[in-house]
Design a protein around this motif. Structure first.
Motif, PDB file in Angstrom:
ATOM      1  N   LEU A 312       0.823  -1.208   0.000  1.00  0.00           N
ATOM      2  CA  LEU A 312       0.000   0.000   0.000  1.00  0.00           C
ATOM      3  C   LEU A 312       0.856   1.258   0.000  1.00  0.00           C
ATOM      4  O   LEU A 312       0.584   2.207  -0.755  1.00  0.00           O
ATOM      5  CB  LEU A 312      -0.923  -0.008   1.223  1.00  0.00           C
ATOM      6  CG  LEU A 312      -1.923   1.152   1.329  1.00  0.00           C
ATOM      7  CD1 LEU A 312      -3.022   1.008   0.289  1.00  0.00           C
ATOM      8  CD2 LEU A 312      -2.522   1.208   2.733  1.00  0.00           C
ATOM      9  N   ILE A 313       1.897   1.284   0.830  1.00  0.00           N
ATOM     10  CA  ILE A 313       2.733   2.484   0.934  1.00  0.00           C
ATOM     11  C   ILE A 313       4.021   2.371   0.124  1.00  0.00           C
ATOM     12  O   ILE A 313       4.836   3.296   0.111  1.00  0.00           O
ATOM     13  CB  ILE A 313       3.070   2.804   2.406  1.00  0.00           C
ATOM     14  CG1 ILE A 313       3.868   1.673   3.048  1.00  0.00           C
ATOM     15  CG2 ILE A 313       1.792   3.083   3.192  1.00  0.00           C
ATOM     16  CD1 ILE A 313       4.325   1.985   4.468  1.00  0.00           C
ATOM     17  N   GLY A 314       4.194   1.243  -0.563  1.00  0.00           N
ATOM     18  CA  GLY A 314       5.393   1.045  -1.366  1.00  0.00           C
ATOM     19  C   GLY A 314       5.242   1.462  -2.810  1.00  0.00           C
ATOM     20  O   GLY A 314       6.183   1.322  -3.598  1.00  0.00           O
ATOM     21  N   GLN A 399       5.142  -2.874 -11.440  1.00  0.00           N
ATOM     22  CA  GLN A 399       6.070  -3.992 -11.247  1.00  0.00           C
ATOM     23  C   GLN A 399       7.472  -3.488 -10.932  1.00  0.00           C
ATOM     24  O   GLN A 399       8.137  -3.977 -10.005  1.00  0.00           O
ATOM     25  CB  GLN A 399       6.094  -4.856 -12.504  1.00  0.00           C
ATOM     26  CG  GLN A 399       7.050  -6.042 -12.443  1.00  0.00           C
ATOM     27  CD  GLN A 399       7.222  -6.696 -13.807  1.00  0.00           C
ATOM     28  OE1 GLN A 399       7.407  -6.013 -14.814  1.00  0.00           O
ATOM     29  NE2 GLN A 399       7.141  -8.017 -13.841  1.00  0.00           N
ATOM     30  N   ALA A 400       7.933  -2.469 -11.690  1.00  0.00           N
ATOM     31  CA  ALA A 400       9.279  -1.930 -11.483  1.00  0.00           C
ATOM     32  C   ALA A 400       9.400  -1.243 -10.137  1.00  0.00           C
ATOM     33  O   ALA A 400      10.429  -1.367  -9.446  1.00  0.00           O
ATOM     34  CB  ALA A 400       9.620  -0.962 -12.612  1.00  0.00           C
ATOM     35  N   GLN A 401       8.337  -0.514  -9.726  1.00  0.00           N
ATOM     36  CA  GLN A 401       8.394   0.159  -8.424  1.00  0.00           C
ATOM     37  C   GLN A 401       8.508  -0.847  -7.283  1.00  0.00           C
ATOM     38  O   GLN A 401       9.322  -0.674  -6.362  1.00  0.00           O
ATOM     39  CB  GLN A 401       7.149   1.021  -8.244  1.00  0.00           C
ATOM     40  CG  GLN A 401       7.147   2.314  -9.030  1.00  0.00           C
ATOM     41  CD  GLN A 401       6.114   3.301  -8.495  1.00  0.00           C
ATOM     42  OE1 GLN A 401       5.631   3.164  -7.366  1.00  0.00           O
ATOM     43  NE2 GLN A 401       5.776   4.304  -9.288  1.00  0.00           N
ATOM     44  N   LEU A 402       7.694  -1.885  -7.314  1.00  0.00           N
ATOM     45  CA  LEU A 402       7.686  -2.831  -6.197  1.00  0.00           C
ATOM     46  C   LEU A 402       8.910  -3.734  -6.205  1.00  0.00           C
ATOM     47  O   LEU A 402       9.289  -4.281  -5.157  1.00  0.00           O
ATOM     48  CB  LEU A 402       6.398  -3.651  -6.211  1.00  0.00           C
ATOM     49  CG  LEU A 402       5.138  -2.850  -5.829  1.00  0.00           C
ATOM     50  CD1 LEU A 402       3.902  -3.725  -5.884  1.00  0.00           C
ATOM     51  CD2 LEU A 402       5.295  -2.237  -4.434  1.00  0.00           C
ATOM     52  N   VAL A 407       9.984  -7.055  -4.100  1.00  0.00           N
ATOM     53  CA  VAL A 407       8.808  -7.851  -4.451  1.00  0.00           C
ATOM     54  C   VAL A 407       8.886  -8.214  -5.932  1.00  0.00           C
ATOM     55  O   VAL A 407       9.053  -7.348  -6.791  1.00  0.00           O
ATOM     56  CB  VAL A 407       7.509  -7.077  -4.175  1.00  0.00           C
ATOM     57  CG1 VAL A 407       6.296  -7.923  -4.550  1.00  0.00           C
ATOM     58  CG2 VAL A 407       7.445  -6.652  -2.709  1.00  0.00           C
ATOM     59  N   ASP A 408       8.759  -9.487  -6.229  1.00  0.00           N
ATOM     60  CA  ASP A 408       8.803  -9.976  -7.607  1.00  0.00           C
ATOM     61  C   ASP A 408       7.368 -10.168  -8.095  1.00  0.00           C
ATOM     62  O   ASP A 408       6.713 -11.162  -7.766  1.00  0.00           O
ATOM     63  CB  ASP A 408       9.569 -11.298  -7.663  1.00  0.00           C
ATOM     64  CG  ASP A 408       9.572 -11.908  -9.059  1.00  0.00           C
ATOM     65  OD1 ASP A 408       9.474 -11.147 -10.033  1.00  0.00           O
ATOM     66  OD2 ASP A 408       9.688 -13.146  -9.160  1.00  0.00           O
ATOM     67  N   LEU A 409       6.860  -9.210  -8.887  1.00  0.00           N
ATOM     68  CA  LEU A 409       5.523  -9.324  -9.466  1.00  0.00           C
ATOM     69  C   LEU A 409       5.627 -10.035 -10.807  1.00  0.00           C
ATOM     70  O   LEU A 409       6.301  -9.563 -11.725  1.00  0.00           O
ATOM     71  CB  LEU A 409       4.891  -7.944  -9.678  1.00  0.00           C
ATOM     72  CG  LEU A 409       4.379  -7.183  -8.461  1.00  0.00           C
ATOM     73  CD1 LEU A 409       3.592  -5.955  -8.910  1.00  0.00           C
ATOM     74  CD2 LEU A 409       3.515  -8.054  -7.580  1.00  0.00           C
TER      75      LEU A 409
END
Length: 530
Positions: A312-314, A399-402, A407-409
């Motif tokens: 949520l905040i990431g 995806q790149a942000q997380l 985190v691997d989306l």
């Protein structure tokens, strides 16, 4: 979608209408060509962004379905997209009981279905009886608590509910509540998906070839449009041909080259091509309701609230909008779009805080691995994101942000029909379901554990808040219940709102009178070719 959006919109208060109109005035034409009807006849060629997979508006709220079927079915009421007012259509008038449990409609005379049978009380009853028995996902969710339809005579019906259902009147204006013939109600659901539905609209279905095209043709003798319609008779167009073109650039190219008259879902990177006064313009509307989110499956890794809160905040929403979108989009400030009644700005709960996100993941036992992806007991923090093709460019940006958070989306784009099946079976960690409806009751459809509960939430006080807002007949009570619900959702990170979106189509300048309905669907009855 952008997430695939279900378009359902009730009455907008004045403030919401003003905000909506302010947004839709961005870019080029937001309400079609106002120079009057063109020549009668001809074929309008639409490059649609995906095969709907099902043409029954009762079974699916996919926007691809509704853009086609809005021309096939009429509803009891309509909604003015500029004022939000609910106005007569197949029903010429109605009354609502003081406790909002009974809705009595007086039907207009003379309307018929395309098979020649009358649009009467029995058809209304058959339509709503069948709708109430379908899984509560989309339109069926808005008839929850239905006790039946009483037919007094051919033109008078009363629809009853076990509890107050103040949002029901607006629901009767939507395509999902379109009235179908008595014969349609008994058809197998699979056959209805293939197009075996009989409506009373200005068009009839000529053919539907999955993954290729759908064609609708003018119905001769049609003469019972919405009371707000300028065209009081049959459609101007002879034919509307939908071709399913999944690739974004191909739709843009088809419009630019003249191979298509309408290109649906023009991506932000291509929208500037149609703002220069050339051969095409933009037709757009802001989308109230549930903003495009990361919809989280509360089983598996995401059962841990700390991991959900980290997501949520990431996400840096401001960066997402500035790099992928344009002025027609805004960072999310709540679960609901700011044009939705009873919206409350909760941007503080969505503030980007990468350091805190990292701490939450570490506290949850996920530590950085050698390649930057976090692990826990040898398990990688890998999440499958189920996406209905075509995949929006925003998904890769998220995806790149997380990934920066470890985190691997895994982006898993599949055809819409497969997407719906896998979503229903819970075969995902994340999806992205946005619902276009300018009423906070959209929250109940998505987050109540008493409905479809696709996200596998556990029962909580949230269910009570959602039921309270649906039953409230006092505006202040409803506003309080909505605020409680949205606050709970964000405090427990039950979803990850991303941005406020818009429906944006490219339209050739030779097309006249094409507008978007209050539910942001194509209004083909008024359209013509110059």
């Amino acid at each position: 979608m952008p997430a695939r959006r279900h378009r359902l919109i009730p009455v907008l208060p004045v403030a919401a209408v003003a905000a909506l109109l302010a947004l839709t005035s961005c870019g080029s034409s937001s309400d079609g060509d106002a120079t009057g009807a063109g020549q009668p006849g001809g074929t309008l060629r639409i490059a649609a962004d995906a095969d709907p997979g099902c043409l029954d508006p009762q079974q699916t709220g996919q926007l691809q379905t509704l853009d086609i079927t809005r021309g096939l079915v009429d509803s009891l009421t309509d909604q003015d997209p500029k004022t939000g007012a609910i106005v007569p259509w197949l029903a010429q008038s109605w009354t609502i009981s003081p406790d909002a449990r009974k809705f009595t409609f007086t039907l207009r005379s003379g309307a018929t279905f395309s098979d020649g049978t009358p649009v009467d009380g029995q058809a209304v009853k058959a339509s709503f009886d069948r709708l109430s028995k379908l899984p509560p996902n989309g339109a069926p969710a808005y008839i929850k608590g239905y006790t039946g339809t009483t037919v007094t005579d051919a033109t008078h019906v009363t629809v009853g509910f076990t509890q107050p259902n103040a949002q029901f009147l607006q629901a009767t204006s939507t395509t999902g509540f379109g009235i179908l013939s008595v014969a349609t109600a008994s058809k197998p659901l699979a056959a209805r998906c293939r197009g075996q539905i009989i409506g009373s609209g200005p068009f009839v279905l000529k053919n539907y070839t999955p993954n290729r095209s759908a064609t609708i043709t003018k119905r001769a003798g049609y003469g019972w449009p919405s009371s707000r319609a300028v065209n009081k008779g049959q459609a101007h167009l002879d034919t509307v041909a939908f071709t399913f073109v999944a690739e974004d650039g191909a739709r843009t190219g088809a419009l630019r080259s003249g191979q298509a008259d309408v290109g649906e879902a023009i991506q932000p990177s291509d929208q500037a091509q149609f703002t220069d006064g050339g051969s095409a313009r933009l037709l757009l509307a802001a989308a109230p309701g549930l903003v495009p989110p990361l919809s989280l499956n509360h089983r598996g890794i995401l059962a841990d609230e700390k991991v959900r809160r980290a997501l949520l905040i990431g996400v840096d929403r401001a960066a997402l909008v500035s790099t992928v979108f344009n002025a027609n989009y805004r960072p999310a400030t709540s679960v609901l779009a700011s044009t939705t009644p009873d919206y409350v700005n909760l941007a503080d709960k969505l503030r980007f805080d990468p350091a805190q996100a990292d701490r939450l993941l570490t506290e949850a036992g996920w530590v950085p691995g050698a390649d930057g992806i976090r692990t826990n007991g040898g398990r990688r923090l890998s999440l499958t994101w189920l996406i209905p093709a075509p995949m929006p460019p925003a998904d890769e940006a998220v995806q790149a942000q997380l990934r920066k958070r470890g985190v691997d989306l895994q982006l898993d784009a599949v055809p819409p029909a497969q997407y719906v099946a896998r979503q229903s079976a819970g075969q995902f960690d994340l999806t992205a379901v946005a619902v276009t409806r300018a009423d906070p009751d959209v929250l109940r459809n998505i987050f109540s554990t008493r409905g479809a509960n696709l996200w596998h939430l556990t029962p909580s006080p949230l269910d009570g808040y959602l039921d309270a807002q649906a039953a409230a007949t006092n505006p202040a009570d409803r506003r309080t219940a909505v605020t409680n619900a949205v606050t709970w959702i964000l405090d427990h990170a039950d979803t990850v709102p991303l941005y406020e979106g818009s429906v944006v189509h490219g339209v050739s300048t030779k097309v006249r009178g094409l507008r978007l309905t209050a539910s942001t669907q194509l209004d083909l009855h008024e359209a013509s070719l110059g």
